[in-house]
Design a protein around this motif. Structure first.
Motif, PDB file in Angstrom:
ATOM      1  N   ALA A   1     -13.723   2.592  -2.868  1.00 32.96           N
ATOM      2  CA  ALA A   1     -12.950   3.278  -1.774  1.00 32.96           C
ATOM      3  C   ALA A   1     -12.478   4.561  -2.631  1.00 32.96           C
ATOM      4  N   THR A   2     -12.482   5.314  -1.820  1.00 33.42           N
ATOM      5  CA  THR A   2     -12.541   6.879  -1.302  1.00 33.42           C
ATOM      6  C   THR A   2     -11.528   7.260  -0.850  1.00 33.42           C
ATOM      7  N   ALA A   3     -10.931   6.530  -0.738  1.00 31.71           N
ATOM      8  CA  ALA A   3      -9.505   7.266  -0.326  1.00 31.71           C
ATOM      9  C   ALA A   3      -8.429   6.514  -0.979  1.00 31.71           C
ATOM     10  N   ALA A   4      -7.174   7.192  -1.078  1.00 33.59           N
ATOM     11  CA  ALA A   4      -6.078   6.730  -1.705  1.00 33.59           C
ATOM     12  C   ALA A   4      -5.324   5.768  -0.784  1.00 33.59           C
ATOM     13  N   PHE A   5      -5.372   4.479  -1.231  1.00 32.47           N
ATOM     14  CA  PHE A   5      -3.786   3.132  -0.700  1.00 32.47           C
ATOM     15  C   PHE A   5      -2.737   3.619  -1.110  1.00 32.47           C
ATOM     16  N   PRO A   6      -2.179   2.829  -0.108  1.00 30.44           N
ATOM     17  CA  PRO A   6      -0.381   3.267  -1.079  1.00 30.44           C
ATOM     18  C   PRO A   6       0.174   1.698  -1.876  1.00 30.44           C
ATOM     19  N   GLU A   7      -0.737   0.938  -1.987  1.00 31.95           N
ATOM     20  CA  GLU A   7      -1.181  -0.183  -2.872  1.00 31.95           C
ATOM     21  C   GLU A   7      -1.568  -0.600  -3.462  1.00 31.95           C
ATOM     22  N   MET A   8      -2.294  -1.699  -3.896  1.00 32.31           N
ATOM     23  CA  MET A   8      -3.757  -2.439  -3.905  1.00 32.31           C
ATOM     24  C   MET A   8      -3.556  -3.279  -2.660  1.00 32.31           C
ATOM     25  N   PRO A   9      -4.810  -3.153  -1.913  1.00 34.83           N
ATOM     26  CA  PRO A   9      -5.376  -3.572  -0.913  1.00 34.83           C
ATOM     27  C   PRO A   9      -5.321  -5.151  -1.005  1.00 34.83           C
ATOM     28  N   ARG A  10      -4.293  -5.886   0.082  1.00 35.13           N
ATOM     29  CA  ARG A  10      -4.105  -7.719  -0.166  1.00 35.13           C
ATOM     30  C   ARG A  10      -5.999  -7.812   0.008  1.00 35.13           C
ATOM     31  N   PHE A  11      -6.258  -7.655   1.256  1.00 31.89           N
ATOM     32  CA  PHE A  11      -7.716  -8.660   2.372  1.00 31.89           C
ATOM     33  C   PHE A  11      -8.453  -8.149   0.655  1.00 31.89           C
ATOM     34  N   MET A  12      -8.445  -7.242  -0.658  1.00 29.87           N
ATOM     35  CA  MET A  12      -9.872  -7.848  -1.711  1.00 29.87           C
ATOM     36  C   MET A  12      -9.835  -8.809  -2.009  1.00 29.87           C
ATOM     37  N   ALA A  13      -8.448  -9.303  -2.700  1.00 28.43           N
ATOM     38  CA  ALA A  13      -8.253 -10.947  -2.677  1.00 28.43           C
ATOM     39  C   ALA A  13      -9.461 -11.903  -2.004  1.00 28.43           C
TER      40      ALA A  13
ATOM     41  N   VAL B   1     -10.416   1.728  -6.745  1.00 26.70           N
ATOM     42  CA  VAL B   1      -9.430   1.892  -6.117  1.00 26.70           C
ATOM     43  C   VAL B   1      -8.479   2.500  -6.154  1.00 26.70           C
ATOM     44  N   PRO B   2      -9.120   4.469  -5.721  1.00 27.87           N
ATOM     45  CA  PRO B   2      -7.166   4.737  -5.630  1.00 27.87           C
ATOM     46  C   PRO B   2      -5.860   3.983  -5.279  1.00 27.87           C
ATOM     47  N   VAL B   3      -5.489   4.125  -6.145  1.00 26.91           N
ATOM     48  CA  VAL B   3      -3.695   3.429  -5.597  1.00 26.91           C
ATOM     49  C   VAL B   3      -3.124   4.623  -5.687  1.00 26.91           C
ATOM     50  N   ILE B   4      -1.927   5.200  -4.375  1.00 29.43           N
ATOM     51  CA  ILE B   4      -1.291   5.994  -4.755  1.00 29.43           C
ATOM     52  C   ILE B   4       0.221   5.341  -5.881  1.00 29.43           C
ATOM     53  N   VAL B   5       0.374   5.801  -7.024  1.00 27.18           N
ATOM     54  CA  VAL B   5       1.542   5.101  -7.596  1.00 27.18           C
ATOM     55  C   VAL B   5       2.644   6.142  -7.603  1.00 27.18           C
ATOM     56  N   ASP B   6       3.673   7.079  -7.502  1.00 34.89           N
ATOM     57  CA  ASP B   6       4.353   7.578  -6.922  1.00 34.89           C
ATOM     58  C   ASP B   6       4.049   9.140  -6.081  1.00 34.89           C
ATOM     59  N   GLU B   7       5.118   9.523  -5.173  1.00 30.95           N
ATOM     60  CA  GLU B   7       4.742  10.325  -4.539  1.00 30.95           C
ATOM     61  C   GLU B   7       3.500  11.710  -5.015  1.00 30.95           C
ATOM     62  N   GLY B   8       3.125  12.245  -4.657  1.00 31.41           N
ATOM     63  CA  GLY B   8       2.154  13.036  -4.990  1.00 31.41           C
ATOM     64  C   GLY B   8       0.933  12.254  -6.521  1.00 31.41           C
TER      65      GLY B   8
ATOM     66  N   CYS C   1      -1.612   9.460  -7.657  1.00 27.64           N
ATOM     67  CA  CYS C   1      -3.038   8.580  -7.724  1.00 27.64           C
ATOM     68  C   CYS C   1      -3.492   8.659  -8.299  1.00 27.64           C
ATOM     69  N   MET C   2      -3.585   7.635  -8.508  1.00 24.56           N
ATOM     70  CA  MET C   2      -3.935   6.520 -10.105  1.00 24.56           C
ATOM     71  C   MET C   2      -5.823   5.903  -9.566  1.00 24.56           C
ATOM     72  N   LEU C   3      -6.429   5.874 -10.140  1.00 21.47           N
ATOM     73  CA  LEU C   3      -7.685   4.915  -9.746  1.00 21.47           C
ATOM     74  C   LEU C   3      -7.500   3.556 -10.583  1.00 21.47           C
ATOM     75  N   THR C   4      -8.269   2.682  -9.972  1.00 23.44           N
ATOM     76  CA  THR C   4      -7.688   1.436  -9.695  1.00 23.44           C
ATOM     77  C   THR C   4      -8.911   0.754 -10.655  1.00 23.44           C
ATOM     78  N   ARG C   5      -8.729  -0.372 -11.088  1.00 22.13           N
ATOM     79  CA  ARG C   5     -10.188  -1.292 -11.606  1.00 22.13           C
ATOM     80  C   ARG C   5      -9.435  -2.837 -11.140  1.00 22.13           C
ATOM     81  N   LEU C   6      -9.563  -3.430 -10.906  1.00 32.91           N
ATOM     82  CA  LEU C   6      -9.648  -4.485 -10.348  1.00 32.91           C
ATOM     83  C   LEU C   6     -10.826  -5.558  -9.616  1.00 32.91           C
ATOM     84  N   ALA C   7     -10.330  -6.709 -11.258  1.00 35.51           N
ATOM     85  CA  ALA C   7     -11.564  -8.041 -11.122  1.00 35.51           C
ATOM     86  C   ALA C   7     -10.697  -9.159 -10.881  1.00 35.51           C
TER      87      ALA C   7
END
Length: 213
Positions: A148-160, A171-178, A180-186
């Motif tokens: 994803a190239t847009a930040a989700f407010p949390e790791m999206p559930r649909f990925m499961a 996926v970029p995930v918003i971890v606190d206000e302002g 954004c953390m690139l996150t890898r889910l395996a």
């Protein structure tokens, strides 16, 4: 000249970071990045700066694009879902590395232009679809890789549900206000391993199709 010199400079920067994946770099080299940016910004196509696109969107810098793709670790037999087509550059590179790419874009103009650029390169395995990517995509089975190239407010559930066993999502995930953390889910079977890769400058994901053409 812009392509050759720009790509060479990019490779030098990436090698300084320890990135030398030949398949990935070859796919990037074979995808002329200047064709995906506004013509007046062509000289910056291979720079690390973000490049503005229509509808308030932007194209991530070349260095960040390659870093994200490296974390995705795409193989030739993979089916890939991309959320946020933008210019279409990342989808085109993915198309050279995988079996099939489905890319979702909420702006009609961006989706149309990206598909044309991809078609002009002769990539028949990349489809850009006008769609809201906030819930992934239904009716397409599972994907080996999701990016994803847009930040989700949390790791999206649909990925499961939409990620195959052995799958990876970046996926970029918003971890606190302002921030954004690139996150890898395996995914291994029904288990997930999550890893934060570092801060990234992505805009928050906006649901629904856009009225902007």
């Amino acid at each position: 000249m812009i392509e050759r010199e720009g790509f060479a400079a990019l490779v030098l920067r990436l090698r300084a970071e320890g990135i030398s994946d030949l398949d990935l770099l070859t796919a990037v080299e074979q995808t002329p990045r200047s064709a995906f940016v506004p013509s007046y910004l062509a000289e910056h196509a291979y720079s690390s700066r973000s490049i503005p696109l229509d509808c308030g969107s932007f194209m991530e810098g070349a260095d960040l694009t390659v870093r994200m793709l490296r974390q995705l670790n795409v193989k030739p037999a993979h089916r890939v879902l991309e959320i946020g087509t933008g210019s279409g550059f990342m989808a085109a590179v993915l198309g050279r590395m995988s079996e099939r790419v489905l890319s979702l874009e909420r702006y009609r103009g961006l989706a149309t232009d990206a598909q044309k650029r991809i078609d002009d390169l002769g990539l028949k395995n990349v489809v850009v679809r006008l769609a809201d990517g906030s819930a992934g995509v239904t009716g397409e089975g599972t994907f080996d890789r999701i990016i994803a190239t847009a930040a989700f407010p949390e790791m999206p559930r649909f990925m499961a549900e939409q990620m195959a066993s052995g799958g990876v999502a970046v996926v970029p995930v918003i971890v606190d206000e302002g921030r954004c953390m690139l996150t890898r889910l395996a995914k291994t079977g029904s288990r997930f391993e999550r890893e934060e890769l570092g801060p990234v400058p992505f805009l928050p994901l906006e649901p629904r199709l856009s009225l902007c053409l």
